[in-house]
Design an enzyme around this catalytic site. Structure first.
Site, short mmCIF file in Angstrom:
data_model
loop_
_atom_site.label_atom_id
_atom_site.label_comp_id
_atom_site.label_asym_id
_atom_site.label_seq_id
_atom_site.Cartn_x
_atom_site.Cartn_y
_atom_site.Cartn_z
N ARG A 1 68.56 28.72 68.59
CA ARG A 1 68.13 29.18 69.90
C ARG A 1 66.79 29.90 69.81
NH1 ARG A 1 70.91 32.78 73.12
NH2 ARG A 1 71.02 33.99 71.20
N SER B 1 71.12 34.13 59.82
CA SER B 1 72.44 34.68 59.52
C SER B 1 73.06 34.11 58.26
CB SER B 1 73.35 34.46 60.71
OG SER B 1 72.72 35.04 61.83
N ASP C 1 72.58 38.45 62.06
CA ASP C 1 73.18 38.47 63.40
C ASP C 1 74.11 39.68 63.61
OD1 ASP C 1 75.07 37.40 61.68
OD2 ASP C 1 75.58 35.69 62.95
MG MG Z 1 76.25 33.56 67.28
#
Ligand code: MG
Ligand code: ADP
Length: 475
Positions: A91, A155, A208
């Protein structure tokens, strides 16, 4: 944001199957149910492992200092880009911090193909850079005077050396790009951005969990931890510098630092976790055998597969789906039983379990399933789902006890579809924490305050970029 209250799962009903089916189910109940004493021992070991990781390098739980120093006030403002890699989707987010704990976001999503996940890192970085480029064009931001600051939520386990520098130590969650382990993901991506003349400067490298903590803290200043319960599972919390024995880099701008725990690796030695043969099978066939065992018992990527391993074991013993002509091809395929099915199955409280029947039919082509089989499948989901939430509770109680949460309480932000959508997951976590913190059991929901921190990786990354700014200015 308060989590919408999930419907409670029904009390489990007796299976009432054949003697063989009943005996099998009794046996796996014993393997999957974690009682209070066992859970307490797991929580105690978790705290010991936290302390090991804080005091020494290269421990099982790595306890990575994030270089995010101090706390947020909620008054931070400005425009930031955020990039989120490591979940189901890639994203790109434009975050506008407005102060008073308020923000606005615009974002775009892209899929990361299996080919990109396991191919050369350079290809993945080029792909990400192209996604950023497209997004900037859409947002009319491609011709800015100054490079846009970007917080990069990456992450995976990274040993950080600065707020925007780090080394990838190992891939997890199905990623396995070549030419990336031992390198700095920020430099690799910044190179791709430079090659393509994209006006973006990566100013923060964010896990994250750290992002989730910060995004929760922006709205709730008493936040002590952030957790991910999604594709993977991990946590971050605020630690006092004095307790980080392995810190050798001199004075910091604040007396506290966020620690990325990497608790998915907890008990890779298998000293305390009640690992079953179904988990071992999943582990053996995974991309990272032996590693991330705690994550494999808890998170969205794996729970459905554990359920499937029990189901197929029962099939091998002629205890399930043996009807003549039954189509068992789909259920026999790896990862074909999705974790989201468990959510739907557990939410079915009807007498005839019509949703369970539907799921098996629509998604797995299993027809003419009898009522006993429906009850068995539902019970397996309950067992695997309950074990996951209780293990998550052991981690949360471990953090709460280690940080000496008191009657004033503390907030813990959680991001991830498992927490957000799995019915009873949160209730079961509270139940587990109450057992592990008996002094606070009477008021557990007001003392360990769990809440959905949606989009920790977007807003959180922006906030980290903002903290990076603050730290730079106060040095
Ligand atoms: Mg996530
Ligand atoms: P990520 O962790 O990748 O950022 P999510 O938080 O959306 O993304 O988590 C995705 C994981 O959650 C997947 O492994 C998926 O199996 C699981 N999942 C998706 N929907 C549900 C659901 N309704 N119930 C339980 N698990 C779900």
């Amino acid at each position: 944001m308060a989590k919408a209250h999930a419907p409670k799962a029904a009390q489990s009903v007796p299976i009432n199957g054949s003697p063989e089916q009943n005996a099998y189910m009794e046996d796996i109940e014993k393997q999957f149910i974690i009682d209070k004493d066992q859970l307490t021992a797991i929580k105690d070991h978790f705290i010991v492992e936290m302390e090991k990781g804080l005091n020494k390098d290269k421990q099982t739980m790595v306890m990575i200092p994030s270089y995010v120093e101090g706390r947020l006030t909620g008054q931070e403002q400005g425009h930031y880009l955020a990039l989120d890699l490591g979940g189901t989707n890639l994203r790109v987010v434009l975050v506008t911090l407005e102060g008073h704990g308020k923000f606005k976001t615009v974002s775009t999503k892209a899929r990361v193909s299996e080919e990109l996940k396991t191919g050369p890192m350079r290809d993945l970085c080029d792909y990400i850079a192209d996604c950023i480029d497209t997004f900037l064009t859409e947002q009319n931001l491609s011709n800015v005077d100054e490079d846009l600051p970007l917080g990069y939520t990456f992450s995976f386990p990274v040993l950080q050396s600065k707020i925007n520098r780090g080394i990838l130590t190992t891939w997890t969650k199905g990623f396995n790009c070549t030419g990336a382990v031992g390198k700095d993901p920020v430099l690799l991506l910044q190179d791709a951005l430079l090659r393509k003349h994209i006006p973006v400067k990566i100013t923060a490298l964010v896990n994250d969990t750290v992002g989730t903590l910060l995004s929760n803290a922006y709205q709730k200043p008493d936040t002590v931890a952030g957790l991910i319960l999604g594709t993977g599972s991990n946590g971050a919390y605020i630690e006092q510098m004095a307790k980080i024995g392995k810190w050798k880099e001199g004075p910091t701008t604040a007396s506290e630092m966020v620690i990325n725990m990497e608790f998915g690796a907890f008990d890779n030695e298998r000293v305390i976790l009640p690992v079953t043969r179904f988990d071992n099978k999943l582990d053996r066939k995974s991309i990272n055998p032996h590693f991330q065992i705690f994550e494999k018992l808890i998170s969205g990527m794996y729970l459905g597969e554990i359920v499937r391993n029990v189901i197929t074991d029962m099939m091998d013993r002629n205890l399930l789906f043996g009807q003549p002509g039954q189509n068992t091809e789909a259920i026999s395929g790896h990862y074909q039983f999705e974790t989201s099915f468990m959510s739907s199955i557990e939410s079915d409280t009807s007498a005839d379990l019509s949703t369970v029947r539907d799921i098996l039919d629509t998604n797995l082509n299993l027809t003419n399933v009898d009522d006993v089989e429906l009850r068995i499948v539902k019970r397996i989901c309950e067992l695997v789902g309950t074990r996951a939430s209780r293990l998550a509770a052991a981690a949360i109680a471990g953090i709460a006890l280690h940080t000496k949460v008191d009657r004033k309480g503390a907030d813990i932000g959680i991001d991830g579809s498992l927490y957000e959508f799995y019915p009873s997951f949160e209730d079961r976590i509270y139940q587990g924490i109450a057992e592990l913190m008996p002094d606070y059991a009477d008021d557990i929901q007001n003392i360990v305050r769990l809440g959905l921190a949606r989009d920790g990786s977007g807003v959180g990354a922006a906030l980290t970029a903002c903290v990076a700014d603050k730290m730079l200015k106060s040095k």
